[in-house]
Design a protein around this motif. Structure first.
Motif, short mmCIF file in Angstrom:
data_model
loop_
_atom_site.label_atom_id
_atom_site.label_comp_id
_atom_site.label_asym_id
_atom_site.label_seq_id
_atom_site.Cartn_x
_atom_site.Cartn_y
_atom_site.Cartn_z
N GLY A 1 0.81 -1.20 0.00
CA GLY A 1 0.00 0.00 0.00
C GLY A 1 0.85 1.25 0.00
O GLY A 1 2.04 1.22 -0.26
N SER A 2 0.20 2.35 0.31
CA SER A 2 0.88 3.64 0.32
C SER A 2 0.75 4.31 1.69
O SER A 2 0.69 5.52 1.78
CB SER A 2 0.29 4.55 -0.76
OG SER A 2 -1.10 4.76 -0.51
N SER B 1 2.13 3.47 -3.90
CA SER B 1 1.79 2.18 -3.33
C SER B 1 2.76 1.11 -3.84
O SER B 1 2.94 0.95 -5.04
CB SER B 1 0.36 1.81 -3.72
OG SER B 1 0.01 0.57 -3.18
#
Length: 168
Positions: A85-86, A105
């Motif tokens: 993810g980010s 991400s």
């Protein structure tokens, strides 16, 4: 810390280990030390844990239920990143966490601190990120598209290794 359990262990010499109980059965993934505390993060959880002695552990709330995967300490700050993810989080005390957004991400494998800089590596890419404050991140480029698995700092150098590769 042990994955998918409520157990951890400590040692004063690295040879003889004593088992301890963590606050809950979680997918504990990584532990670090800084600012007088051990801090552990877990995947698929909104909780982490901290200990001042490595023996007695207490729950902490992470900013959200995420795959918290890697954690480090440097320059007065704990920094934790999610596996895919980010998202990341930072804390000055290992107890109160603030969520942050990374610049993109990726599957973040490892974060470390050294020489005034936080560095994180990712798998299946030549992307990496760095930060001087643990909050705002800048893209950096690894030498090749690899499954960068771990990064650390010592003796004046950041060193990264790749999984399933003869290159590091």
């Amino acid at each position: 810390v042990a994955y998918e359990s409520n157990k951890g262990a400590y040692s004063t010499d690295g040879i003889t280990w004593t088992e301890v109980t963590l606050p809950a059965n979680r997918m504990w993934n990584e532990v670090t030390y800084g600012n007088g505390k051990f801090v552990a993060v877990a995947r698929s959880s909104s909780k982490g844990a901290y200990s001042t002695d490595g023996v007695t552990w207490r729950d902490v709330s992470m900013p959200a239920n995420r795959n918290w995967y890697t954690v480090t300490y440097g320059n007065g700050k704990f920094v934790a990143l999610v596996y895919s993810g980010s998202t990341g989080a930072y804390s000055s005390d290992g107890i109160n966490w603030t969520e942050m957004n990374l610049i993109y991400s990726r599957t973040w494998q490892s974060v470390t601190y050294g020489n005034g800089t936080f560095v994180a590596v990712t798998s299946s890419s030549n992307d990496g990120i760095y930060s001087t404050d643990g909050i705002s991140w800048t893209r950096m480029v690894m030498p090749a598209n690899r499954d960068w698995y771990s990064v650390t700092y010592g003796n004046g150098k950041f060193v990264a290794v790749a999984y399933g590769s003869d290159k590091g």
